[in-house]
Design an enzyme around this catalytic site. Sequence first.
Site, PDB file in Angstrom:
ATOM      1  N   LYS A  72       0.833  -1.207   0.000  1.00  0.00           N
ATOM      2  CA  LYS A  72       0.000   0.000   0.000  1.00  0.00           C
ATOM      3  C   LYS A  72       0.872   1.264   0.000  1.00  0.00           C
ATOM      4  CE  LYS A  72      -3.842  -2.503   2.136  1.00  0.00           C
ATOM      5  NZ  LYS A  72      -4.835  -2.528   3.259  1.00  0.00           N
TER       6      LYS A  72
ATOM      7  N   TYR B 202     -12.633  -2.925  -2.462  1.00  0.00           N
ATOM      8  CA  TYR B 202     -13.129  -2.877  -1.089  1.00  0.00           C
ATOM      9  C   TYR B 202     -14.654  -2.764  -1.047  1.00  0.00           C
ATOM     10  CZ  TYR B 202      -8.332  -2.475   0.693  1.00  0.00           C
ATOM     11  OH  TYR B 202      -7.015  -2.714   1.024  1.00  0.00           O
TER      12      TYR B 202
ATOM     13  N   PHE C 210     -15.252   4.042   8.164  1.00  0.00           N
ATOM     14  CA  PHE C 210     -13.849   4.351   7.853  1.00  0.00           C
ATOM     15  C   PHE C 210     -13.554   4.299   6.358  1.00  0.00           C
ATOM     16  CE2 PHE C 210     -14.049  -0.210   9.006  1.00  0.00           C
ATOM     17  CZ  PHE C 210     -13.539  -0.786   7.837  1.00  0.00           C
TER      18      PHE C 210
ATOM     19  N   ARG D  96      -1.144 -14.535   4.173  1.00  0.00           N
ATOM     20  CA  ARG D  96      -1.928 -13.912   5.256  1.00  0.00           C
ATOM     21  C   ARG D  96      -1.185 -14.086   6.596  1.00  0.00           C
ATOM     22  NH1 ARG D  96      -6.378 -10.542   4.078  1.00  0.00           N
ATOM     23  NH2 ARG D  96      -7.154 -11.059   6.149  1.00  0.00           N
TER      24      ARG D  96
ATOM     25  N   THR E 140      -5.702  -8.426  10.272  1.00  0.00           N
ATOM     26  CA  THR E 140      -6.260  -7.098   9.972  1.00  0.00           C
ATOM     27  C   THR E 140      -6.106  -6.165  11.172  1.00  0.00           C
ATOM     28  OG1 THR E 140      -7.902  -8.250   8.626  1.00  0.00           O
ATOM     29  CG2 THR E 140      -8.341  -5.924   9.143  1.00  0.00           C
TER      30      THR E 140
ATOM     31  N   ARG F 206       2.645  -6.707   9.274  1.00  0.00           N
ATOM     32  CA  ARG F 206       1.837  -5.705   9.982  1.00  0.00           C
ATOM     33  C   ARG F 206       2.322  -5.537  11.419  1.00  0.00           C
ATOM     34  NH1 ARG F 206      -4.052  -7.504   7.444  1.00  0.00           N
ATOM     35  NH2 ARG F 206      -4.014  -6.109   5.633  1.00  0.00           N
TER      36      ARG F 206
ATOM     37  N   ASN G 195      -2.249  -0.090   7.040  1.00  0.00           N
ATOM     38  CA  ASN G 195      -1.680  -1.367   7.478  1.00  0.00           C
ATOM     39  C   ASN G 195      -0.736  -2.004   6.458  1.00  0.00           C
ATOM     40  OD1 ASN G 195      -3.447  -2.331   5.654  1.00  0.00           O
ATOM     41  ND2 ASN G 195      -4.776  -3.384   7.093  1.00  0.00           N
TER      42      ASN G 195
ATOM     43  N   HIS H 236      -1.792  -5.615   1.467  1.00  0.00           N
ATOM     44  CA  HIS H 236      -3.019  -6.381   1.210  1.00  0.00           C
ATOM     45  C   HIS H 236      -2.638  -7.767   0.705  1.00  0.00           C
ATOM     46  CE1 HIS H 236      -6.830  -7.735  -0.443  1.00  0.00           C
ATOM     47  NE2 HIS H 236      -6.125  -8.134  -1.485  1.00  0.00           N
TER      48      HIS H 236
ATOM     49  N   GLU I 145      -9.206 -10.822  -7.721  1.00  0.00           N
ATOM     50  CA  GLU I 145      -8.280  -9.707  -7.548  1.00  0.00           C
ATOM     51  C   GLU I 145      -7.144  -9.761  -8.586  1.00  0.00           C
ATOM     52  OE1 GLU I 145      -7.275 -10.008  -3.370  1.00  0.00           O
ATOM     53  OE2 GLU I 145      -9.243  -9.233  -2.770  1.00  0.00           O
TER      54      GLU I 145
HETATM   55  P1  DAT Z   1      -7.627  -7.293   5.317  1.00  0.00           P
HETATM   56  O1  DAT Z   1      -6.896  -6.137   4.684  1.00  0.00           O
HETATM   57  O2  DAT Z   1      -6.847  -7.899   6.454  1.00  0.00           O
HETATM   58  O3  DAT Z   1      -8.089  -8.324   4.319  1.00  0.00           O
HETATM   59  P2  DAT Z   1     -10.352  -6.232   5.340  1.00  0.00           P
HETATM   60  O4  DAT Z   1     -10.489  -6.749   3.952  1.00  0.00           O
HETATM   61  O5  DAT Z   1     -11.430  -6.550   6.333  1.00  0.00           O
HETATM   62  O6  DAT Z   1      -8.958  -6.701   5.995  1.00  0.00           O
HETATM   63  O7  DAT Z   1     -10.228  -4.647   5.324  1.00  0.00           O
HETATM   64  C1  DAT Z   1      -9.594  -4.002   4.255  1.00  0.00           C
HETATM   65  C2  DAT Z   1      -8.872  -2.780   4.758  1.00  0.00           C
HETATM   66  O8  DAT Z   1      -9.773  -1.850   5.381  1.00  0.00           O
HETATM   67  C3  DAT Z   1      -7.854  -3.102   5.855  1.00  0.00           C
HETATM   68  O9  DAT Z   1      -6.655  -3.587   5.303  1.00  0.00           O
HETATM   69  C4  DAT Z   1      -7.721  -1.774   6.543  1.00  0.00           C
HETATM   70  C5  DAT Z   1      -9.130  -1.219   6.486  1.00  0.00           C
HETATM   71  N1  DAT Z   1      -9.881  -1.544   7.711  1.00  0.00           N
HETATM   72  C6  DAT Z   1     -10.434  -2.750   8.007  1.00  0.00           C
HETATM   73  N2  DAT Z   1     -11.039  -2.737   9.196  1.00  0.00           N
HETATM   74  C7  DAT Z   1     -10.868  -1.472   9.691  1.00  0.00           C
HETATM   75  C8  DAT Z   1     -11.288  -0.791  10.884  1.00  0.00           C
HETATM   76  N3  DAT Z   1     -12.007  -1.402  11.830  1.00  0.00           N
HETATM   77  N4  DAT Z   1     -10.935   0.516  11.020  1.00  0.00           N
HETATM   78  C9  DAT Z   1     -10.223   1.142  10.077  1.00  0.00           C
HETATM   79  N5  DAT Z   1      -9.797   0.581   8.916  1.00  0.00           N
HETATM   80  C10 DAT Z   1     -10.121  -0.705   8.724  1.00  0.00           C
HETATM   81 MG    MG Z   2      -9.448  -8.147   2.772  1.00  0.00          MG
END
Ligand code: DAT
Ligand code: MG
Length: 134
Positions: free
Chosen positions: A11, A51, A59, A87, A93, A104, A114, A117, A128
């Site tokens: 990212k 997303y 957020f 992962r 996450t 992370r 974070n 991805h 993807e």
């Molecule tokens: P991951 O990236 O571990 O697959 P995700 O797909 O649920 O997790 O979320 C995508 C992105 O969104 C994540 O990398 C960062 C952001 N995100 C997720 N949960 C969040 C939260 N509770 N507050 C803020 N940002 C968040």
């Molecule tokens: Mg994800």
Amino acid sequence: MAVEQTYIMLKPDAIQRQLLGEIISRIERKGYQIVQAKLMDLDSEIIANHYAHLLEQNFYSKLEAYMLSGPVFAMIVEGEEAIQGMRTLMGPTNVFAAMPGTIRGDFATDLTYNTIHGSDSPEAAEVEIKQFFG
Ligand code: DAT
Ligand code: MG
């Protein structure tokens, strides 16, 4: 056991903080192959697609601004059980629960910013990889 391909995206903060070499090196040391890679600028449409499961979250606008804040480094990573394996290498996450030694855990201190991805299932990996590499 099966050889899998997964979509990995470093990212914008990974590039701004000059962490590309460090993170790519961890992926290589693990034993995975990087089979395609490119630096790319995202737009709002591709971010919304990627997303889509988070569009309604409070957020989301912060997440979108982050993903627009600079280029990302997109990769197809291949190896035995690479989807779950990446992962694990990334950490969860919730960066506050991410163990030291994970990407992370070592580099991220914010739930949104974070650093990396990785596809979370074979179905997501297929979608993807198509989305980002055609
Ligand atoms: P991951 O990236 O571990 O697959 P995700 O797909 O649920 O997790 O979320 C995508 C992105 O969104 C994540 O990398 C960062 C952001 N995100 C997720 N949960 C969040 C939260 N509770 N507050 C803020 N940002 C968040
Ligand atoms: Mg994800």
